[in-house]
Structures are given as C-alpha cells and as structure tokens.
Design a protein around this motif. Sequence first.
Motif, PDB file in Angstrom:
ATOM      1  N   HIS A 123       3.933  10.440   4.045  1.00 51.48           N
ATOM      2  CA  HIS A 123       4.172   9.485   5.129  1.00 51.48           C
ATOM      3  C   HIS A 123       3.155   8.347   5.156  1.00 51.48           C
ATOM      4  O   HIS A 123       3.445   7.267   5.677  1.00 51.48           O
ATOM      5  N   GLY A 124       1.976   8.579   4.608  1.00 45.45           N
ATOM      6  CA  GLY A 124       0.991   7.506   4.548  1.00 45.45           C
ATOM      7  C   GLY A 124       1.452   6.365   3.660  1.00 45.45           C
ATOM      8  O   GLY A 124       1.341   5.185   4.028  1.00 45.45           O
ATOM      9  N   ASN A 125       2.004   6.699   2.493  1.00 48.22           N
ATOM     10  CA  ASN A 125       2.510   5.660   1.593  1.00 48.22           C
ATOM     11  C   ASN A 125       3.704   4.938   2.191  1.00 48.22           C
ATOM     12  O   ASN A 125       3.869   3.720   2.015  1.00 48.22           O
ATOM     13  N   THR A 126       4.545   5.674   2.901  1.00 46.40           N
ATOM     14  CA  THR A 126       5.695   5.040   3.552  1.00 46.40           C
ATOM     15  C   THR A 126       5.241   4.001   4.567  1.00 46.40           C
ATOM     16  O   THR A 126       5.803   2.906   4.658  1.00 46.40           O
ATOM     17  N   LEU A 127       4.197   4.341   5.319  1.00 43.30           N
ATOM     18  CA  LEU A 127       3.683   3.407   6.322  1.00 43.30           C
ATOM     19  C   LEU A 127       3.028   2.202   5.654  1.00 43.30           C
ATOM     20  O   LEU A 127       3.205   1.062   6.109  1.00 43.30           O
ATOM     21  N   LEU A 128       2.280   2.429   4.579  1.00 43.82           N
ATOM     22  CA  LEU A 128       1.665   1.309   3.851  1.00 43.82           C
ATOM     23  C   LEU A 128       2.735   0.335   3.353  1.00 43.82           C
ATOM     24  O   LEU A 128       2.590  -0.885   3.467  1.00 43.82           O
ATOM     25  N   ALA A 129       3.797   0.875   2.802  1.00 44.71           N
ATOM     26  CA  ALA A 129       4.874   0.014   2.299  1.00 44.71           C
ATOM     27  C   ALA A 129       5.540  -0.741   3.441  1.00 44.71           C
ATOM     28  O   ALA A 129       5.888  -1.918   3.297  1.00 44.71           O
ATOM     29  N   ALA A 130       5.710  -0.085   4.580  1.00 47.18           N
ATOM     30  CA  ALA A 130       6.410  -0.702   5.706  1.00 47.18           C
ATOM     31  C   ALA A 130       5.644  -1.895   6.268  1.00 47.18           C
ATOM     32  O   ALA A 130       6.253  -2.864   6.735  1.00 47.18           O
ATOM     33  N   VAL A 131       4.312  -1.828   6.242  1.00 48.30           N
ATOM     34  CA  VAL A 131       3.529  -2.925   6.815  1.00 48.30           C
ATOM     35  C   VAL A 131       3.236  -4.013   5.787  1.00 48.30           C
ATOM     36  O   VAL A 131       2.620  -5.032   6.116  1.00 48.30           O
ATOM     37  N   GLY A 132       3.681  -3.805   4.535  1.00 43.57           N
ATOM     38  CA  GLY A 132       3.495  -4.833   3.510  1.00 43.57           C
ATOM     39  C   GLY A 132       2.220  -4.716   2.713  1.00 43.57           C
ATOM     40  O   GLY A 132       1.804  -5.675   2.046  1.00 43.57           O
ATOM     41  N   ALA A 133       1.558  -3.540   2.750  1.00 40.14           N
ATOM     42  CA  ALA A 133       0.330  -3.342   1.973  1.00 40.14           C
ATOM     43  C   ALA A 133       0.671  -3.042   0.519  1.00 40.14           C
ATOM     44  O   ALA A 133       1.741  -2.514   0.210  1.00 40.14           O
ATOM     45  N   ASP A 134      -0.256  -3.348  -0.377  1.00 37.61           N
ATOM     46  CA  ASP A 134      -0.047  -3.133  -1.810  1.00 37.61           C
ATOM     47  C   ASP A 134      -0.618  -1.792  -2.272  1.00 37.61           C
ATOM     48  O   ASP A 134      -0.178  -1.245  -3.268  1.00 37.61           O
ATOM     49  N   ALA A 182      -5.024   0.670  -6.160  1.00 37.59           N
ATOM     50  CA  ALA A 182      -5.386  -0.504  -5.378  1.00 37.59           C
ATOM     51  C   ALA A 182      -4.369  -1.626  -5.456  1.00 37.59           C
ATOM     52  O   ALA A 182      -4.126  -2.332  -4.471  1.00 37.59           O
ATOM     53  N   GLY A 183      -3.746  -1.841  -6.608  1.00 37.48           N
ATOM     54  CA  GLY A 183      -2.872  -3.005  -6.757  1.00 37.48           C
ATOM     55  C   GLY A 183      -3.689  -4.271  -6.582  1.00 37.48           C
ATOM     56  O   GLY A 183      -4.723  -4.462  -7.236  1.00 37.48           O
ATOM     57  N   ASP A 184      -3.267  -5.129  -5.668  1.00 34.60           N
ATOM     58  CA  ASP A 184      -4.006  -6.366  -5.395  1.00 34.60           C
ATOM     59  C   ASP A 184      -5.055  -6.198  -4.300  1.00 34.60           C
ATOM     60  O   ASP A 184      -5.712  -7.177  -3.914  1.00 34.60           O
ATOM     61  N   ALA A 185      -5.227  -4.982  -3.788  1.00 33.67           N
ATOM     62  CA  ALA A 185      -6.215  -4.748  -2.740  1.00 33.67           C
ATOM     63  C   ALA A 185      -7.625  -4.722  -3.326  1.00 33.67           C
ATOM     64  O   ALA A 185      -7.815  -4.471  -4.522  1.00 33.67           O
ATOM     65  N   THR A 186      -8.603  -4.968  -2.473  1.00 35.61           N
ATOM     66  CA  THR A 186     -10.007  -4.940  -2.876  1.00 35.61           C
ATOM     67  C   THR A 186     -10.535  -3.514  -2.757  1.00 35.61           C
ATOM     68  O   THR A 186     -10.339  -2.847  -1.738  1.00 35.61           O
ATOM     69  N   THR A 187     -11.213  -3.044  -3.793  1.00 36.36           N
ATOM     70  CA  THR A 187     -11.795  -1.711  -3.769  1.00 36.36           C
ATOM     71  C   THR A 187     -13.125  -1.741  -3.029  1.00 36.36           C
ATOM     72  O   THR A 187     -14.022  -2.505  -3.386  1.00 36.36           O
ATOM     73  N   GLY A 223      -0.657 -10.578   6.318  1.00 32.80           N
ATOM     74  CA  GLY A 223      -0.434 -11.506   7.418  1.00 32.80           C
ATOM     75  C   GLY A 223      -1.778 -11.987   7.943  1.00 32.80           C
ATOM     76  O   GLY A 223      -2.672 -12.358   7.177  1.00 32.80           O
ATOM     77  N   ASP A 224      -1.947 -11.936   9.264  1.00 33.80           N
ATOM     78  CA  ASP A 224      -3.229 -12.293   9.863  1.00 33.80           C
ATOM     79  C   ASP A 224      -4.137 -11.086  10.040  1.00 33.80           C
ATOM     80  O   ASP A 224      -5.255 -11.216  10.549  1.00 33.80           O
ATOM     81  N   GLY A 225      -3.665  -9.916   9.629  1.00 35.07           N
ATOM     82  CA  GLY A 225      -4.426  -8.687   9.816  1.00 35.07           C
ATOM     83  C   GLY A 225      -4.949  -8.115   8.519  1.00 35.07           C
ATOM     84  O   GLY A 225      -5.001  -8.787   7.486  1.00 35.07           O
ATOM     85  N   ARG A 226      -5.324  -6.849   8.589  1.00 33.88           N
ATOM     86  CA  ARG A 226      -5.933  -6.186   7.446  1.00 33.88           C
ATOM     87  C   ARG A 226      -5.495  -4.733   7.414  1.00 33.88           C
ATOM     88  O   ARG A 226      -5.311  -4.095   8.460  1.00 33.88           O
ATOM     89  N   VAL A 227      -5.349  -4.197   6.215  1.00 29.43           N
ATOM     90  CA  VAL A 227      -4.975  -2.799   6.022  1.00 29.43           C
ATOM     91  C   VAL A 227      -6.024  -2.136   5.141  1.00 29.43           C
ATOM     92  O   VAL A 227      -6.325  -2.626   4.044  1.00 29.43           O
ATOM     93  N   ILE A 228      -6.578  -1.028   5.622  1.00 28.23           N
ATOM     94  CA  ILE A 228      -7.571  -0.264   4.876  1.00 28.23           C
ATOM     95  C   ILE A 228      -6.969   1.100   4.557  1.00 28.23           C
ATOM     96  O   ILE A 228      -6.502   1.812   5.451  1.00 28.23           O
ATOM     97  N   ALA A 229      -6.957   1.459   3.267  1.00 28.43           N
ATOM     98  CA  ALA A 229      -6.432   2.746   2.817  1.00 28.43           C
ATOM     99  C   ALA A 229      -7.598   3.638   2.408  1.00 28.43           C
ATOM    100  O   ALA A 229      -8.429   3.239   1.590  1.00 28.43           O
ATOM    101  N   VAL A 230      -7.652   4.843   2.989  1.00 30.09           N
ATOM    102  CA  VAL A 230      -8.720   5.800   2.701  1.00 30.09           C
ATOM    103  C   VAL A 230      -8.081   7.045   2.100  1.00 30.09           C
ATOM    104  O   VAL A 230      -7.219   7.667   2.726  1.00 30.09           O
ATOM    105  N   GLY A 231      -8.523   7.420   0.905  1.00 30.40           N
ATOM    106  CA  GLY A 231      -7.885   8.517   0.191  1.00 30.40           C
ATOM    107  C   GLY A 231      -8.301   9.902   0.624  1.00 30.40           C
ATOM    108  O   GLY A 231      -8.142  10.858  -0.165  1.00 30.40           O
ATOM    109  N   ASP A 232      -8.801  10.054   1.832  1.00 32.72           N
ATOM    110  CA  ASP A 232      -9.160  11.372   2.330  1.00 32.72           C
ATOM    111  C   ASP A 232      -9.331  11.339   3.851  1.00 32.72           C
ATOM    112  O   ASP A 232     -10.345  10.844   4.347  1.00 32.72           O
ATOM    113  N   PRO A 233      -8.376  11.883   4.615  1.00 31.28           N
ATOM    114  CA  PRO A 233      -8.536  11.917   6.070  1.00 31.28           C
ATOM    115  C   PRO A 233      -9.670  12.825   6.511  1.00 31.28           C
ATOM    116  O   PRO A 233     -10.159  12.710   7.643  1.00 31.28           O
ATOM    117  N   SER A 234     -10.110  13.730   5.622  1.00 29.91           N
ATOM    118  CA  SER A 234     -11.198  14.642   5.976  1.00 29.91           C
ATOM    119  C   SER A 234     -12.504  13.913   6.234  1.00 29.91           C
ATOM    120  O   SER A 234     -13.405  14.467   6.879  1.00 29.91           O
TER     121      SER A 234
END
Length: 364
Positions: A123-134, A182-187, A223-234
């Motif tokens: 579901h995390g990847n589904t949400l990332l795709a829905a908001v337009g994150a790479d 990462a795609g086009d996202a900054t690491t 858009g005007d916002g930012r998306v941060i992906a973290v590979g561990d909710p722990s």
Amino acid sequence: MASTPLSDDSRLPSLSRPQLLLTAYTVLTVIALVYAASTSSAAFGVYNSQWDGAGELRDIAGEAGANVTVGTNVSQYPTTGADGTVAVVLSPAESYSSSEQARVAEFVQNGGTLIVAEDYRPHGNTLLAAVGADARFDGRAVYDNRNYYRNSSFPEATPAGDYPETAGVDTVVLNYGTTVSAGDATTLVNTSKYAYLDTNGNAELDNEEQLASRPVVTSESVGDGRVIAVGDPSIFVNAMLERGDNRRFVRNLLADHDAALLDYSHAGSVPPVAAAILAVQRSDALLLFCGVVLVGTLLVFDRRLDERLRDRLREYNSHDTDPQLSPDGVEQYLRARHPDWETAQIERVTEAVIKQRAERQRND
C-alpha cells in the motif's frame, strides 16, 4: 451549663475482609478496563507505548514545534495552506480508496510534506504512485554483513550528503527494512556498499545477490509539496528511536512545520477511548453536546448537594441540643459527628443552625 455530649455514631462503619477484597478487585478491574480502552498493542501504533509502538512520535513532533494531530480520516488532510503541514504514514494496513488518494495528492500539490515509511506491504507504493512520486519501495529485506547494529538485519545507513534532514546525523539504523528505488528522487540516506537485498529470503548472501550501496530514504518535489520515502517504518518506533541517530533524524524530518498529521486512517483500529476523544475534537456539534451534558450533570449534582445539606440541617434542628450552645460548640459537634466533612461545609451548616435558632427565638 453542660454541653451536649459529642456523638460518635457518624463514624464510617468498618468493612469486613470480603468487602475490602471486593472493593479492591472492583477498583483494579475498572482501572484495567480504562487502560485497555485507551491503549493499543498494534505495531507502529501511536497509542502503543511498548517497544514496537510509536507513542513517542507525538512527543518528538511536539518538540520539533509542530501542533500534532492524530488523524483517523483522510478528510483531516488540509487542501489549502498545506505548506506548513507534514503528514506521516507508517506502513498502512489497507489501501487508500481513489477519493482518498486524490485528497492526499491535493495536499501534496498544495505544498504539504508527505512522509511514507514502508517495507513489505504494497500500500505504500500505491500511495506514492497516487500522489505522483517517482520513488518506490523495493520490498525485499536489506542486510549488511559488515556495517550493522546487532546483526546483519539491523544495517547501518549513512547520509548521502549535506541535507537539512540529515543535519547532525551520522548513522540511521534499520530493522529488517528495505531499500528505495529512487528514480528521479534525491537520495538522503544510503546503505553501505556491503549491503545486499535478500531475494530468496534465507538471510544469507548468495551468488545472485549483489553487494551495493542503495538508497533507503529519498526526497522529491511533487507540485508545490514534497514526498519523502523511508524504507523502514521501524525507524519511528519507540525502541528504534534510541538506535544510532534515529531520534535526531526523525526530528529533522518533522522540523520546520507548524502542524504534524499522524495519519492512522488505514493503520488498524484506534483504542475506543482515544477514538471517542478524537471524534469530539473533530466535531463542534459533539463538543457542544458534551459541554451541555457536563454542565447539566454539574447542575444536577449541585442541586442534590443542596437538598442533602437541607436534609442534614433539618436533622440537626430535630436533635435535642442545648439551645445555648455557642457557634464554636455547634462546629465542634459537627466535626465530631461528620469527620469527613470539609471545613467550608461545616461552617455553612453551623451558620444555618445559628440563624434558624435565632429565628425560632424571635418567633417564640
């Protein structure tokens, strides 16, 4: 003149041992029920104070200067003036509906910061795709046989550069986490070059599994916002906040925001007491209703208290006490008869007794 002897029949009756045991058992049961209804054992739960809960996340957000809200509905995402809000989603247990995805996407487009932390659920990847994150979560466990906290399943990752999110951070410790494509996202944070993805799930480095430095945290503008992906909710749970520089890293992620929305709309149930409080906070109508009920209860209690005092006053007037007993004597009599009464209550009854005595004497 001799004064009226003080009576001791107002003392509280002693309780038998079975009555004491029953009382203690009842009190403990009530406390246990209230505690159970206000806490949670769900992993990543904000009302879970155990090692795998995220109870401390609210405190960290507050320390970072944000006004913290525990969200149980996607409608709580602001769609206007969102640039001062950061929303945190920890491994959602259910997928967001299309309308909910649109709401979160609008939040990001209008300047909000969305943090999605995920490892193995889809579901995390589904949400990332829905908001337009790479960025996308890999979903395979990452191990490191050389740079780790306790064992290779707790790999240590390091900042990929000088970023506000990694200021003062030397090491981020994962717990059975995954990597981020990462795609086009900054690491922002990388594993060491000795990390590998466990493709076959045997927790060992096999020939087909390659050692390489891989992203575990990324950031990108949407858009005007930012998306941060973290590979561990722990990273966000109570125990892991004390590993490495995880606490400082999480605080950096939440810093510089006026509001923090901890999104638990798709993370399982919220404890009943907490859910009721959150519902009242969200609804002006419920808040008004609770206020009316509270005021009405206080009025009823106050009226019954007055009636009880009047009954007690009539009881004292019916006693054969010395009519010449001084106010001090009346007060002494009341204290002996009702040791549980407060001073203010004794003074009110004393004043009423003396007043009514004077009125009777005038009538006579």
